[in-house]
Design a protein around this motif. Structure first.
Motif, mmCIF file in Angstrom:
data_model
loop_
_atom_site.group_PDB
_atom_site.id
_atom_site.type_symbol
_atom_site.label_atom_id
_atom_site.label_comp_id
_atom_site.label_asym_id
_atom_site.label_seq_id
_atom_site.Cartn_x
_atom_site.Cartn_y
_atom_site.Cartn_z
ATOM 1 N N GLN A 1 0.853 -1.177 0.000
ATOM 2 C CA GLN A 1 0.000 0.000 0.000
ATOM 3 C C GLN A 1 0.892 1.231 0.000
ATOM 4 O OE1 GLN A 1 -2.601 2.099 -0.737
ATOM 5 N NE2 GLN A 1 -3.764 0.352 0.089
ATOM 6 N N PHE A 2 0.740 2.014 -1.021
ATOM 7 C CA PHE A 2 1.590 3.196 -1.167
ATOM 8 C C PHE A 2 0.866 4.489 -0.832
ATOM 9 C CE2 PHE A 2 3.160 -0.035 -4.121
ATOM 10 C CZ PHE A 2 4.460 -0.146 -3.695
ATOM 11 N N ALA A 3 -0.392 4.421 -0.443
ATOM 12 C CA ALA A 3 -1.119 5.640 -0.091
ATOM 13 C C ALA A 3 -0.660 6.137 1.276
ATOM 14 C CB ALA A 3 -2.618 5.372 -0.077
ATOM 15 N N GLN A 4 -0.621 7.441 1.466
ATOM 16 C CA GLN A 4 -0.220 8.037 2.729
ATOM 17 C C GLN A 4 -1.399 8.052 3.711
ATOM 18 O OE1 GLN A 4 1.446 11.877 1.927
ATOM 19 N NE2 GLN A 4 3.091 11.074 0.598
ATOM 20 N N ASP A 5 -1.071 8.382 4.996
ATOM 21 C CA ASP A 5 -2.093 8.320 6.035
ATOM 22 C C ASP A 5 -3.232 9.299 5.795
ATOM 23 O OD1 ASP A 5 -0.663 6.370 7.319
ATOM 24 O OD2 ASP A 5 0.379 7.768 8.675
ATOM 25 N N GLN A 6 -2.934 10.481 5.316
ATOM 26 C CA GLN A 6 -4.017 11.443 5.074
ATOM 27 C C GLN A 6 -4.944 10.980 3.962
ATOM 28 O OE1 GLN A 6 -0.822 12.122 4.873
ATOM 29 N NE2 GLN A 6 -0.234 13.210 2.975
ATOM 30 N N HIS A 7 -4.420 10.159 3.053
ATOM 31 C CA HIS A 7 -5.270 9.631 1.994
ATOM 32 C C HIS A 7 -6.104 8.440 2.465
ATOM 33 C CE1 HIS A 7 -2.031 11.384 -0.856
ATOM 34 N NE2 HIS A 7 -2.956 12.291 -0.559
ATOM 35 N N ARG A 8 -5.611 7.760 3.503
ATOM 36 C CA ARG A 8 -6.320 6.590 4.025
ATOM 37 C C ARG A 8 -7.158 6.917 5.273
ATOM 38 N NH1 ARG A 8 -3.631 2.620 6.010
ATOM 39 N NH2 ARG A 8 -4.834 0.931 5.051
ATOM 40 N N HIS A 9 -7.297 8.211 5.612
ATOM 41 C CA HIS A 9 -8.010 8.602 6.828
ATOM 42 C C HIS A 9 -9.461 8.128 6.808
ATOM 43 C CE1 HIS A 9 -9.253 10.912 10.301
ATOM 44 N NE2 HIS A 9 -10.179 11.527 9.562
ATOM 45 N N HIS A 10 -10.173 8.385 5.752
ATOM 46 C CA HIS A 10 -11.577 7.989 5.673
ATOM 47 C C HIS A 10 -11.740 6.467 5.653
ATOM 48 C CE1 HIS A 10 -13.004 12.090 5.160
ATOM 49 N NE2 HIS A 10 -12.014 12.293 4.284
ATOM 50 N N TYR A 11 -10.757 5.808 5.045
ATOM 51 C CA TYR A 11 -10.818 4.347 5.045
ATOM 52 C C TYR A 11 -10.629 3.790 6.463
ATOM 53 C CZ TYR A 11 -9.549 -0.499 4.101
ATOM 54 O OH TYR A 11 -9.483 -1.866 4.113
ATOM 55 N N GLN A 12 -9.720 4.393 7.203
ATOM 56 C CA GLN A 12 -9.522 3.964 8.590
ATOM 57 C C GLN A 12 -10.761 4.230 9.444
ATOM 58 O OE1 GLN A 12 -5.987 6.059 9.714
ATOM 59 N NE2 GLN A 12 -4.595 4.620 8.654
ATOM 60 N N TRP B 1 -13.754 4.208 8.331
ATOM 61 C CA TRP B 1 -14.706 3.162 7.921
ATOM 62 C C TRP B 1 -14.391 1.841 8.612
ATOM 63 C CZ3 TRP B 1 -13.679 -1.370 5.185
ATOM 64 C CH2 TRP B 1 -14.812 -2.086 4.780
ATOM 65 N N GLN B 2 -13.102 1.517 8.754
ATOM 66 C CA GLN B 2 -12.728 0.292 9.449
ATOM 67 C C GLN B 2 -13.156 0.335 10.923
ATOM 68 O OE1 GLN B 2 -8.483 0.115 8.572
ATOM 69 N NE2 GLN B 2 -8.824 -1.678 7.234
ATOM 70 N N ILE B 3 -12.940 1.513 11.576
ATOM 71 C CA ILE B 3 -13.328 1.645 12.983
ATOM 72 C C ILE B 3 -14.844 1.517 13.135
ATOM 73 C CG2 ILE B 3 -13.399 3.241 14.946
ATOM 74 C CD1 ILE B 3 -10.714 4.341 13.984
ATOM 75 N N ALA B 4 -15.571 2.191 12.234
ATOM 76 C CA ALA B 4 -17.027 2.099 12.297
ATOM 77 C C ALA B 4 -17.505 0.673 12.068
ATOM 78 C CB ALA B 4 -17.650 3.041 11.252
ATOM 79 N N TYR C 1 -19.654 -1.471 14.705
ATOM 80 C CA TYR C 1 -20.908 -2.127 14.317
ATOM 81 C C TYR C 1 -20.870 -3.629 14.631
ATOM 82 C CZ TYR C 1 -22.257 2.138 11.850
ATOM 83 O OH TYR C 1 -22.594 3.426 11.552
ATOM 84 N N GLY C 2 -19.719 -4.262 14.342
ATOM 85 C CA GLY C 2 -19.597 -5.689 14.640
ATOM 86 C C GLY C 2 -19.696 -5.977 16.138
ATOM 87 N N ALA C 3 -19.015 -5.135 16.959
ATOM 88 C CA ALA C 3 -19.091 -5.318 18.404
ATOM 89 C C ALA C 3 -20.515 -5.091 18.910
ATOM 90 C CB ALA C 3 -18.122 -4.373 19.105
ATOM 91 N N GLY C 4 -21.168 -4.057 18.356
ATOM 92 C CA GLY C 4 -22.553 -3.804 18.755
ATOM 93 C C GLY C 4 -23.482 -4.952 18.398
ATOM 94 N N MET C 5 -23.267 -5.523 17.223
ATOM 95 C CA MET C 5 -24.090 -6.667 16.837
ATOM 96 C C MET C 5 -23.834 -7.877 17.735
ATOM 97 S SD MET C 5 -26.170 -5.881 14.486
ATOM 98 C CE MET C 5 -26.653 -7.527 14.021
#
Length: 312
Positions: free
Chosen positions: A76-87, A89-92, A96-100
């Motif tokens: 993965q060559f993308a920088q952290d600021q580019h992957r912020h929204h993806y991260q 999404w992973q946290i959300a 959601y999985g823990a809540g379920m």
């Protein structure tokens, strides 16, 4: 440049073209000695990849995004600021999985509790039905009894009081039997008389010895309910030491003391009073003539009062 093939080997070029441009690009891209073109229809590849909808003007971008999503590259060559929204999404997604998981666990626990409540209600209903059947059978049986001059509750109270009185009733068999067992090891001790009665022990034991002090009842604890005083089962044992001679004064006292000690070992027995053959204190001494044999025989007599608390 060293990685490229020699001039005699043409380079393969893959051209991914949209469906509407596929024919024009196929006409324009003609293979030469250097380049060997392969024109691929992007629309066909998108349908093969499982894309139901894609932009008709840019199917290649949709195909690349589909490939990146389904087969994520290891590097993965993308920088952290580019992957912020993806991260985010992973946290959300993790939340959601823990809540379920918590929700499913709560639902399972609720189902178990509901099942237990259902079983408990069924057990209560079964017990109630059984109780009603037993009550009906009891009423049917009691209806056949002859009429009594009092009620059933009065009969129950009478039986309870009778059992209480029976438990508090004393018989001399226990004390007599224990005295007989204790006498088995003392051949020189002869019982002359046993006076048995039920009542309270004498308050003044005088100089009967320290045994009467040990038998004094323990005062009640403050704040504790006072127990009913049912009295004592008392037995005054009068005995004497047989075969006493002039020089046996000390052995007579020792024999009487050992017999009293044996009585004291009886379970639930208290020594209420002791009357020794000779009243000898530390200051007293034995001097002179101790008298004739008849007087010694009279002095060989002693008595001990034992008691057993009723209701204990």
């Amino acid at each position: 440049m060293r990685l490229l093939p020699t001039a005699q080997t043409p380079i393969d070029v893959m051209v991914l073209a949209a469906g509407q441009y596929h024919a024009a690009l196929t006409e324009a891209c003609r293979s030469t000695e250097v380049l060997n073109f392969h024109v691929v229809n992007a629309d066909t590849r998108c349908r093969a990849a499982g894309l139901k909808r894609f932009p008709p003007d840019a199917p290649c971008d949709a195909l690349f995004l589909q490939a990146a999503a389904t087969d994520t590259p290891a590097q993965q060559f993308a920088q952290d600021q580019h992957r912020h929204h993806y991260q985010l999404w992973q946290i959300a997604k993790g939340l959601y999985g823990a809540g379920m998981a918590v929700l499913v666990s709560g639902l399972l626990f609720a189902l178990v509790q509901l099942f237990d409540v259902y079983n408990l209600r069924q057990q209560i209903q079964s017990d109630k039905t059984q109780f009603d059947a037993i009550s009906a059978e009891y009423a049917r049986v009691t209806a056949t009894f002859p009429p009594t001059p009092t009620s059933t509750e009065n009969l129950k109270t009478t039986i309870t009081q009778y059992r209480t009185l029976l438990a508090q009733t004393a018989f001399p068999a226990y004390l007599f039997g224990e005295i007989s067992k204790s006498l088995a090891g003392f051949e020189q001790v002869e019982i002359e008389r046993i006076e048995w009665r039920v009542g309270k022990p004498p308050q003044d034991s005088g100089a009967k010895g320290a045994a009467s002090k040990a038998a004094a009842p323990t005062p009640p604890v403050a704040g504790a309910p006072a127990a009913a005083d049912l009295g004592y089962e008392l037995a005054v044992v009068s005995a004497r030491v047989v075969g006493a001679r002039r020089a046996d004064i000390r052995s007579i006292s020792d024999m009487a003391s050992r017999f009293i000690a044996a009585l004291k070992k009886i379970p639930r027995i208290e020594i209420i009073g002791v009357d020794m053959p000779f009243d000898i204190t530390v200051e007293d001494t034995w001097k002179g003539d101790i008298g004739p044999e008849r007087a010694i025989a009279e002095d060989a007599r002693f008595s001990v009062t034992i008691g057993r608390k009723l209701g204990g």
